[in-house]
Design a protein around this motif. Structure first.
Motif, PDB file in Angstrom:
ATOM      1  N   ALA A  22       0.850  -1.181   0.000  1.00  0.00           N
ATOM      2  CA  ALA A  22       0.000   0.000   0.000  1.00  0.00           C
ATOM      3  C   ALA A  22       0.888   1.234   0.000  1.00  0.00           C
ATOM      4  O   ALA A  22       2.048   1.184   0.366  1.00  0.00           O
ATOM      5  CB  ALA A  22      -0.904  -0.006   1.235  1.00  0.00           C
ATOM      6  N   ALA A  23       0.331   2.329  -0.423  1.00  0.00           N
ATOM      7  CA  ALA A  23       1.082   3.577  -0.443  1.00  0.00           C
ATOM      8  C   ALA A  23       1.477   3.970   0.973  1.00  0.00           C
ATOM      9  O   ALA A  23       0.844   3.578   1.954  1.00  0.00           O
ATOM     10  CB  ALA A  23       0.233   4.679  -1.066  1.00  0.00           C
ATOM     11  N   ALA A  24       2.517   4.767   1.076  1.00  0.00           N
ATOM     12  CA  ALA A  24       2.995   5.222   2.373  1.00  0.00           C
ATOM     13  C   ALA A  24       1.907   6.017   3.078  1.00  0.00           C
ATOM     14  O   ALA A  24       1.122   6.704   2.429  1.00  0.00           O
ATOM     15  CB  ALA A  24       4.238   6.078   2.198  1.00  0.00           C
ATOM     16  N   LYS A  39      -4.317   7.136   4.611  1.00  0.00           N
ATOM     17  CA  LYS A  39      -5.021   6.739   3.395  1.00  0.00           C
ATOM     18  C   LYS A  39      -4.452   5.424   2.878  1.00  0.00           C
ATOM     19  O   LYS A  39      -3.249   5.215   2.890  1.00  0.00           O
ATOM     20  CB  LYS A  39      -4.846   7.788   2.303  1.00  0.00           C
ATOM     21  CG  LYS A  39      -5.607   9.058   2.528  1.00  0.00           C
ATOM     22  CD  LYS A  39      -5.438   9.974   1.332  1.00  0.00           C
ATOM     23  CE  LYS A  39      -6.186  11.264   1.533  1.00  0.00           C
ATOM     24  NZ  LYS A  39      -6.028  12.162   0.370  1.00  0.00           N
ATOM     25  N   VAL A  40      -5.321   4.547   2.421  1.00  0.00           N
ATOM     26  CA  VAL A  40      -4.920   3.311   1.756  1.00  0.00           C
ATOM     27  C   VAL A  40      -5.331   3.511   0.300  1.00  0.00           C
ATOM     28  O   VAL A  40      -6.509   3.666   0.003  1.00  0.00           O
ATOM     29  CB  VAL A  40      -5.624   2.083   2.369  1.00  0.00           C
ATOM     30  CG1 VAL A  40      -5.213   0.821   1.640  1.00  0.00           C
ATOM     31  CG2 VAL A  40      -5.306   1.981   3.853  1.00  0.00           C
ATOM     32  N   PRO A  45      -1.007  -0.498   5.552  1.00  0.00           N
ATOM     33  CA  PRO A  45       0.389  -0.088   5.655  1.00  0.00           C
ATOM     34  C   PRO A  45       0.925  -0.141   7.083  1.00  0.00           C
ATOM     35  O   PRO A  45       2.138  -0.121   7.289  1.00  0.00           O
ATOM     36  CB  PRO A  45       0.379   1.345   5.128  1.00  0.00           C
ATOM     37  CG  PRO A  45      -1.000   1.834   5.368  1.00  0.00           C
ATOM     38  CD  PRO A  45      -1.892   0.614   5.246  1.00  0.00           C
ATOM     39  N   GLN A  46       0.033  -0.210   8.068  1.00  0.00           N
ATOM     40  CA  GLN A  46       0.438  -0.247   9.473  1.00  0.00           C
ATOM     41  C   GLN A  46      -0.693  -0.842  10.297  1.00  0.00           C
ATOM     42  O   GLN A  46      -1.797  -1.016   9.802  1.00  0.00           O
ATOM     43  CB  GLN A  46       0.762   1.162   9.969  1.00  0.00           C
ATOM     44  CG  GLN A  46      -0.453   2.094   9.957  1.00  0.00           C
ATOM     45  CD  GLN A  46      -0.096   3.532  10.277  1.00  0.00           C
ATOM     46  OE1 GLN A  46       0.910   4.036   9.810  1.00  0.00           O
ATOM     47  NE2 GLN A  46      -0.920   4.183  11.088  1.00  0.00           N
ATOM     48  N   ASP A  47      -0.399  -1.156  11.550  1.00  0.00           N
ATOM     49  CA  ASP A  47      -1.445  -1.624  12.461  1.00  0.00           C
ATOM     50  C   ASP A  47      -2.420  -0.476  12.707  1.00  0.00           C
ATOM     51  O   ASP A  47      -2.013   0.686  12.777  1.00  0.00           O
ATOM     52  CB  ASP A  47      -0.842  -2.068  13.795  1.00  0.00           C
ATOM     53  CG  ASP A  47       0.031  -3.310  13.684  1.00  0.00           C
ATOM     54  OD1 ASP A  47       0.127  -3.868  12.570  1.00  0.00           O
ATOM     55  OD2 ASP A  47       0.615  -3.712  14.698  1.00  0.00           O
TER      56      ASP A  47
END
Length: 115
Positions: free
Chosen positions: A34-36, A48-49, A89-91
């Protein structure tokens, strides 16, 4: 299995290669990252995903309020007859799902937001 991170035309992919498949060549599976994380402009969540490729939303895997870990699939895109998972991208917690199955999306479109 070995995992590599590869960048192709600005798109980042995690590629897992399984060794010893018996066919003489290793089998590879690629999953776009996914984007940063970026601040949302008035969205429901702070992260944002986004879509990494243009295509069609094949399936929405997560739901609003669901806790997800980094790497968990949120949306599955269909592009060039391939199913491409778009992962967290993260928890965090899914704050909004901004697309529906069957919807066409462009690269960079926001698919969901997270907190």
């Amino acid at each position: 299995m070995k995992t590599y991170t590869i960048t192709v035309n600005g798109n980042v992919y995690d590629v897992t290669v399984e060794e010893g498949t018996g066919s003489g060549a290793p089998a590879a599976k690629a999953a776009p990252k996914a984007a940063a994380p970026a601040p949302a402009a008035g969205g429901a969540g702070a992260v944002k995903v986004t879509a990494s490729v243009p295509g069609k939303v094949f399936k929405v895997e997560a739901s609003v309020g669901q806790a997800v870990k980094a790497g968990d699939p949120i949306v599955i895109l269909e592009a060039m007859k391939m199913e491409i998972p778009v992962v967290a991208p993260q928890d965090g917690t899914v704050a909004s799902i901004d697309v529906a199955a069957g919807q066409a999306v462009e690269s960079g479109d926001t698919l969901a937001t997270m907190n």
